[in-house]
Design a protein around this motif. Sequence first.
Motif, PDB file in Angstrom:
ATOM      1  N   GLY A  95       0.802  -1.225   0.000  1.00  0.00           N
ATOM      2  CA  GLY A  95       0.000   0.000   0.000  1.00  0.00           C
ATOM      3  C   GLY A  95       0.831   1.269   0.000  1.00  0.00           C
ATOM      4  N   ASP A  96       2.153   1.148  -0.064  1.00  0.00           N
ATOM      5  CA  ASP A  96       3.038   2.307  -0.031  1.00  0.00           C
ATOM      6  C   ASP A  96       3.442   2.683  -1.450  1.00  0.00           C
ATOM      7  N   TYR A  97       2.445   3.030  -2.245  1.00  0.00           N
ATOM      8  CA  TYR A  97       2.717   3.337  -3.646  1.00  0.00           C
ATOM      9  C   TYR A  97       2.460   4.821  -3.910  1.00  0.00           C
ATOM     10  N   PRO A  98       3.000   5.345  -5.022  1.00  0.00           N
ATOM     11  CA  PRO A  98       2.939   6.786  -5.296  1.00  0.00           C
ATOM     12  C   PRO A  98       1.668   7.193  -6.032  1.00  0.00           C
ATOM     13  N   GLU A  99       1.607   8.467  -6.353  1.00  0.00           N
ATOM     14  CA  GLU A  99       0.520   8.973  -7.187  1.00  0.00           C
ATOM     15  C   GLU A  99       0.707   8.569  -8.652  1.00  0.00           C
ATOM     16  N   ILE A 100       1.966   8.523  -9.088  1.00  0.00           N
ATOM     17  CA  ILE A 100       2.294   8.254 -10.488  1.00  0.00           C
ATOM     18  C   ILE A 100       3.269   7.094 -10.568  1.00  0.00           C
ATOM     19  N   PHE A 101       2.978   6.143 -11.443  1.00  0.00           N
ATOM     20  CA  PHE A 101       3.970   5.163 -11.869  1.00  0.00           C
ATOM     21  C   PHE A 101       4.405   5.552 -13.269  1.00  0.00           C
ATOM     22  N   PHE A 102       5.679   5.887 -13.431  1.00  0.00           N
ATOM     23  CA  PHE A 102       6.230   6.337 -14.711  1.00  0.00           C
ATOM     24  C   PHE A 102       7.311   5.343 -15.136  1.00  0.00           C
ATOM     25  N   ALA A 103       7.315   4.967 -16.417  1.00  0.00           N
ATOM     26  CA  ALA A 103       8.322   4.023 -16.923  1.00  0.00           C
ATOM     27  C   ALA A 103       8.366   2.764 -16.067  1.00  0.00           C
ATOM     28  N   SER A 104       7.202   2.285 -15.677  1.00  0.00           N
ATOM     29  CA  SER A 104       7.144   1.141 -14.772  1.00  0.00           C
ATOM     30  C   SER A 104       6.675  -0.141 -15.447  1.00  0.00           C
ATOM     31  N   ALA A 105       6.335  -0.072 -16.722  1.00  0.00           N
ATOM     32  CA  ALA A 105       6.151  -1.254 -17.567  1.00  0.00           C
ATOM     33  C   ALA A 105       5.204  -2.295 -16.973  1.00  0.00           C
ATOM     34  N   PHE A 106       4.021  -1.868 -16.587  1.00  0.00           N
ATOM     35  CA  PHE A 106       3.040  -2.833 -16.078  1.00  0.00           C
ATOM     36  C   PHE A 106       2.533  -3.719 -17.208  1.00  0.00           C
ATOM     37  N   ALA A 107       2.437  -4.993 -16.927  1.00  0.00           N
ATOM     38  CA  ALA A 107       1.827  -5.917 -17.875  1.00  0.00           C
ATOM     39  C   ALA A 107       0.323  -5.676 -17.930  1.00  0.00           C
ATOM     40  N   LYS A 108      -0.301  -6.128 -19.006  1.00  0.00           N
ATOM     41  CA  LYS A 108      -1.743  -5.947 -19.141  1.00  0.00           C
ATOM     42  C   LYS A 108      -2.493  -6.633 -18.013  1.00  0.00           C
ATOM     43  N   SER A 109      -1.985  -7.775 -17.579  1.00  0.00           N
ATOM     44  CA  SER A 109      -2.646  -8.469 -16.477  1.00  0.00           C
ATOM     45  C   SER A 109      -2.673  -7.614 -15.219  1.00  0.00           C
ATOM     46  N   ASP A 110      -1.619  -6.823 -15.009  1.00  0.00           N
ATOM     47  CA  ASP A 110      -1.582  -5.924 -13.853  1.00  0.00           C
ATOM     48  C   ASP A 110      -2.579  -4.778 -14.015  1.00  0.00           C
ATOM     49  N   LEU A 111      -2.641  -4.220 -15.233  1.00  0.00           N
ATOM     50  CA  LEU A 111      -3.588  -3.132 -15.473  1.00  0.00           C
ATOM     51  C   LEU A 111      -5.018  -3.602 -15.228  1.00  0.00           C
ATOM     52  N   ILE A 112      -5.320  -4.787 -15.724  1.00  0.00           N
ATOM     53  CA  ILE A 112      -6.664  -5.338 -15.535  1.00  0.00           C
ATOM     54  C   ILE A 112      -6.948  -5.557 -14.052  1.00  0.00           C
ATOM     55  N   LYS A 113      -5.989  -6.141 -13.362  1.00  0.00           N
ATOM     56  CA  LYS A 113      -6.184  -6.484 -11.956  1.00  0.00           C
ATOM     57  C   LYS A 113      -6.350  -5.238 -11.091  1.00  0.00           C
ATOM     58  N   TYR A 114      -5.357  -4.359 -11.143  1.00  0.00           N
ATOM     59  CA  TYR A 114      -5.383  -3.203 -10.250  1.00  0.00           C
ATOM     60  C   TYR A 114      -6.376  -2.143 -10.712  1.00  0.00           C
ATOM     61  N   GLY A 115      -6.643  -2.116 -12.015  1.00  0.00           N
ATOM     62  CA  GLY A 115      -7.668  -1.207 -12.497  1.00  0.00           C
ATOM     63  C   GLY A 115      -9.050  -1.622 -12.029  1.00  0.00           C
ATOM     64  N   SER A 116      -9.359  -2.912 -12.122  1.00  0.00           N
ATOM     65  CA  SER A 116     -10.679  -3.386 -11.690  1.00  0.00           C
ATOM     66  C   SER A 116     -10.851  -3.259 -10.181  1.00  0.00           C
ATOM     67  N   GLN A 117      -9.726  -3.275  -9.445  1.00  0.00           N
ATOM     68  CA  GLN A 117      -9.799  -3.100  -7.993  1.00  0.00           C
ATOM     69  C   GLN A 117      -9.911  -1.637  -7.578  1.00  0.00           C
ATOM     70  N   GLY A 118      -9.608  -0.721  -8.521  1.00  0.00           N
ATOM     71  CA  GLY A 118      -9.652   0.697  -8.202  1.00  0.00           C
ATOM     72  C   GLY A 118      -8.335   1.286  -7.778  1.00  0.00           C
ATOM     73  N   THR A 119      -7.303   0.489  -7.704  1.00  0.00           N
ATOM     74  CA  THR A 119      -5.980   1.003  -7.333  1.00  0.00           C
ATOM     75  C   THR A 119      -5.421   1.899  -8.427  1.00  0.00           C
TER      76      THR A 119
END
Length: 543
Positions: free
Chosen positions: A110-134
Amino acid sequence: MRAKKWFAMTMSMVLSLSLFVTACSGGGGNEGTDSGKSEERLANLNQAGMPIAKEKITMTGFAAKLYASADWSKLMLWEEYEKITNVHIDWETVQIDSLKEKRNIKLAGGDYPEIFFASAFAKSDLIKYGSQGTFLKLNDLIDQNAPNFKAMMEKYPIVKKGITMPDGSIYGLPTVFDPEFISLFYGTPWMKQEWLDKLNLKPPTNLEELYNVLKAIKEGDPNGNGKNDEIPWGSKGVWIMINYLKGSFGLNKNGVANPNVDLDPDTGKLRFVPATKQYKELLEYVAKLYRDGMFDKETFTMKDTDISSKATAGVYGFLDGVDPKAIYNQEGYVGMPILEGPYGDKMATNIGSPLGNIGMFVLTDKAKNPEAAIRWMDHFYSDEGAKMFFMGFEGVTYKMTDKGEYEYLDSIAKNPDGLNLDQAVSQYLVWPGGYYPGIVKQHFFKGAEGLPSSVKNAEDAAPNSIKLDDIWPAFNFTPEEQDELTTIQTDIHTFVDEMRDKFASGALGFDQWDSYVQQLDKMNVKRYLEIYQAAYDRYTSSK
């Protein structure tokens, strides 16, 4: 600018509903925070132009970088951009090698920033954390606050379709390779013209001629030293050679962003490429090349240092990749023609999508100024922003030539302290290493793909290359599809890669091909295809 493997991550956290509201509708949404929508906060923002903020605002950012010595808090790019935007970023950076581990720890704790830049998230991560609202949904923010990126999506529909999840949500901004920068896409392996001339060889036009040219190089002593030390073809991996040759067998006519699937011309449905008759014949051809010594025997285990050592020694007649002059200091290589295959196919299909990693810029539910943050990023999708991002600052890192071209100063291109280009550039800019959101444009990118030789190779290949309008991006999946696909695809991909190398090296005979295909059936390749078919159907039906 190469394809990367994806791995799913796990985390659990509790969302603070008193502060954050996450949109659940598909196409637009209510991005950002309740407090972040206050009139006071919005009143501090300029809707267009610079600076972005009337009074300076600060955001927290996390990013990957290539060199540990580069302190982003003192980097000229960010210092100057802060002056332009009135936005300060408190950066925490990690080296690329440890990105995934550090990124996962932050999200899990839970110690994450406002912006992730150049962090190369996989699509599976975008789907997961996006659907969770993170991760915030970006649709409305793009529509209202990112004019450059919005215009890009309209000009190049593949960008919009490629970053949009099945529910209509956009959770990340990508690296975009300008479709007009054709040498980023088109091209073929390189041939040593001097050796062809010495042996009175014409450039090959089909697979049989390629074999004969390689054989002549192997046996004809074109370097004239009286030794049989020439290696016909050098490659960093047999899979690279195979990808170059796929178009000669009618495979992957929509590019290689989804390398294991393409359209079956007989059914119009997706097929699993590594189980097709054409793929088998391709492997048989490569196995013959290997058996007869037509490419480096170390290709299956080749490391960057291995091929660099041999290539700089000038032992290869053919080489994969960019112009050998750029990376191996070897003059005189020219592009190989596109080869006709056994069924008359003559097409370069080893072409990736103009859309790179789509998780290079992400806003989290901690973003206090999401409108400002998206505007801050949007600038790098403009010409002015791309110029600053890749070339830096006139008189400091680059100059204008008499022909109106941008050129690095000698302090960068011929660094007096012996720094290579990446090291010298990294004293001012952040693009070395290939991890960044933004757009790569030919006018501002001075890597090997922009060399005149690379441009000519691309122009020569273009008439027989698949057109960019026909290229698919990597497909997107629903959370349920992604979970199921993750379960089955790792084993399938590992098995396919292992068997590819065994067949191509002769370690396994082709009398075992049917057993290989049967094993794929047991590994549930049918369901694999069904999931990809659903994603393809959504892609073709979307606007």
